[in-house]
Design a protein around this motif. Structure first.
Motif, PDB file in Angstrom:
ATOM      1  N   UNK A  59       0.738  -1.271   0.073  1.00 35.26           N
ATOM      2  CA  UNK A  59      -0.047   0.177   0.055  1.00 35.26           C
ATOM      3  C   UNK A  59       0.836   1.374  -0.109  1.00 35.26           C
ATOM      4  N   UNK A  60       0.284   2.500  -0.206  1.00 35.73           N
ATOM      5  CA  UNK A  60       1.171   3.545  -0.189  1.00 35.73           C
ATOM      6  C   UNK A  60       1.473   3.965   0.896  1.00 35.73           C
ATOM      7  N   UNK A  61       2.098   3.346   1.904  1.00 34.75           N
ATOM      8  CA  UNK A  61       2.621   3.640   3.236  1.00 34.75           C
ATOM      9  C   UNK A  61       3.984   4.145   3.412  1.00 34.75           C
ATOM     10  N   UNK A  62       4.130   4.843   4.265  1.00 30.23           N
ATOM     11  CA  UNK A  62       5.607   5.115   4.767  1.00 30.23           C
ATOM     12  C   UNK A  62       6.338   3.972   4.995  1.00 30.23           C
ATOM     13  N   UNK A  63       7.666   4.083   4.606  1.00 34.34           N
ATOM     14  CA  UNK A  63       8.588   2.872   5.042  1.00 34.34           C
ATOM     15  C   UNK A  63       9.659   3.511   6.000  1.00 34.34           C
ATOM     16  N   UNK A  64       9.636   3.012   7.037  1.00 29.53           N
ATOM     17  CA  UNK A  64      10.524   3.381   8.094  1.00 29.53           C
ATOM     18  C   UNK A  64      12.013   2.796   7.946  1.00 29.53           C
ATOM     19  N   UNK A  65      13.100   3.496   7.960  1.00 26.08           N
ATOM     20  CA  UNK A  65      14.176   3.182   7.561  1.00 26.08           C
ATOM     21  C   UNK A  65      14.935   2.388   9.003  1.00 26.08           C
ATOM     22  N   UNK A  66      14.232   2.663  10.075  1.00 29.06           N
ATOM     23  CA  UNK A  66      14.540   1.890  11.268  1.00 29.06           C
ATOM     24  C   UNK A  66      14.241   0.682  11.342  1.00 29.06           C
ATOM     25  N   UNK A  67      13.620   0.034  10.357  1.00 29.60           N
ATOM     26  CA  UNK A  67      13.243  -1.415  10.174  1.00 29.60           C
ATOM     27  C   UNK A  67      14.183  -2.020   9.512  1.00 29.60           C
ATOM     28  N   UNK A  68      15.161  -1.250   8.724  1.00 32.61           N
ATOM     29  CA  UNK A  68      15.959  -1.649   7.833  1.00 32.61           C
ATOM     30  C   UNK A  68      17.432  -1.503   8.420  1.00 32.61           C
ATOM     31  N   UNK A  69      18.448  -2.626   7.872  1.00 34.15           N
ATOM     32  CA  UNK A  69      19.749  -2.406   8.218  1.00 34.15           C
ATOM     33  C   UNK A  69      20.393  -2.763   7.052  1.00 34.15           C
ATOM     34  N   UNK A  70      21.280  -1.623   6.798  1.00 38.55           N
ATOM     35  CA  UNK A  70      22.071  -1.478   5.427  1.00 38.55           C
ATOM     36  C   UNK A  70      23.464  -1.635   5.493  1.00 38.55           C
ATOM     37  N   UNK A  71      23.962  -2.624   4.780  1.00 43.71           N
ATOM     38  CA  UNK A  71      25.370  -2.851   4.911  1.00 43.71           C
ATOM     39  C   UNK A  71      25.927  -2.879   3.248  1.00 43.71           C
ATOM     40  N   UNK A  72      26.295  -1.439   3.108  1.00 48.32           N
ATOM     41  CA  UNK A  72      26.918  -1.077   1.815  1.00 48.32           C
ATOM     42  C   UNK A  72      25.931  -0.754   0.696  1.00 48.32           C
ATOM     43  N   UNK A  73      24.877  -0.828   0.852  1.00 46.53           N
ATOM     44  CA  UNK A  73      23.902  -0.461  -0.393  1.00 46.53           C
ATOM     45  C   UNK A  73      23.994   1.001  -0.251  1.00 46.53           C
ATOM     46  N   UNK A  74      24.003   1.507  -1.789  1.00 44.27           N
ATOM     47  CA  UNK A  74      24.160   2.729  -1.953  1.00 44.27           C
ATOM     48  C   UNK A  74      22.753   3.663  -1.356  1.00 44.27           C
ATOM     49  N   UNK A  75      23.130   4.540  -0.433  1.00 51.78           N
ATOM     50  CA  UNK A  75      22.026   5.412   0.446  1.00 51.78           C
ATOM     51  C   UNK A  75      21.348   6.210  -0.868  1.00 51.78           C
ATOM     52  N   UNK A  76      21.867   6.763  -1.903  1.00 53.38           N
ATOM     53  CA  UNK A  76      21.341   7.621  -2.423  1.00 53.38           C
ATOM     54  C   UNK A  76      20.254   6.539  -3.479  1.00 53.38           C
TER      55      UNK A  76
END
Length: 252
Positions: A59-76
């Motif tokens: 659905x068109x909901x906000x995705x919270x970055x705090x539910x994610x862990x990024x290891x090297x994926x380009x932030x941009x």
């Protein structure tokens, strides 16, 4: 699945060591080290993993970055992806959510798009993400799910890679959910202004409504809302209100 059918004895032992470390994972630093250990075995360059309510992904909901862990994926790339809501049109993600099976990017392009690369794939390639896999685990109640993306210039699309992913990701999923639970238990602190905005969110007011009530611009209110969602480790503003009520930050 026979672990030794597609893996060498050395690979199998290393994988089992990684799974054991997953049981011991208690911090974000531990989790990142776990991903890096898996990278040595699988050969991807970067990874991102997250946990989300499935209905909110679709659905068109906000995705919270705090539910994610990024290891090297380009932030941009991630900013572009979520800002433009490509999680609603990403063929790889949607095919994973349809089947809950390991998805190789190139296979999805051939099978679901007739070999024509979609906007997400073309944009990913601009960031050096030319190949990869997606896989995760659905909760027993079928409401929430994890999803991990492993990407790089080249990731071998063979049974060895699929075997490693199928064995490793369920353990990564449990480690991620454990990490998120620990973060949720952390002390919750909001500023007075954030508490004020939260009170009006609880009453069902939109950002525009709150901006009129508090005499601030809508962009300022949205800034406070994003901070509230982040601090409460919520998936969206509705989830933030539920967490706030549960912890006594606002009265129902």
């Amino acid at each position: 699945m026979n672990l030794y059918q597609h893996l060498s004895k050395r690979d199998a032992i290393r994988l089992l060591e990684i799974l054991q470390h997953g049981l011991e994972c208690r911090s974000e630093e531990d989790f990142r080290r776990l991903i890096l250990d898996l990278r040595e075995l699988l050969g991807f360059e970067c990874a991102v993993g997250g946990y989300q309510n499935i209905r909110e992904i679709l659905a068109n909901e906000e995705i919270c970055e705090q539910k994610m862990v990024n290891v090297g994926y380009p932030v941009d790339f991630l900013d572009w992806y979520y800002t433009n809501e490509y999680h609603l049109a990403d063929a790889v993600l949607l095919e994973f959510l349809r089947t809950f099976e390991v998805q190789n990017w190139a296979d999805v392009t051939k099978r679901c798009l007739g070999g024509k690369k979609d906007r997400v794939t073309l944009r990913a390639e601009e960031f050096g993400l030319k190949d990869g896999f997606a896989y995760g685990v659905q909760d027993f109640n079928r409401v929430g799910a994890t999803c991990f993306f492993f990407a790089g210039d080249r990731v071998e699309n063979d049974e060895r890679s699929r075997t490693i992913i199928k064995y490793a990701v369920p353990h990564l999923s449990e480690a991620l959910k454990r990490l998120l639970r620990e973060k949720t238990r952390a002390k919750l602190t909001l500023t007075q202004r954030e508490l004020e905005v939260l009170k009006w969110l609880k009453d069902g007011k939109s950002s525009w409504d709150i901006s009129r009530i508090l005499g601030r611009s809508e962009s300022v209110i949205n800034f406070h809302v994003r901070n509230i969602v982040r601090k409460l480790d919520a998936m969206n503003r509705t989830h933030a209100v539920a967490i706030a009520v549960e912890h006594g930050l606002v009265e129902w």
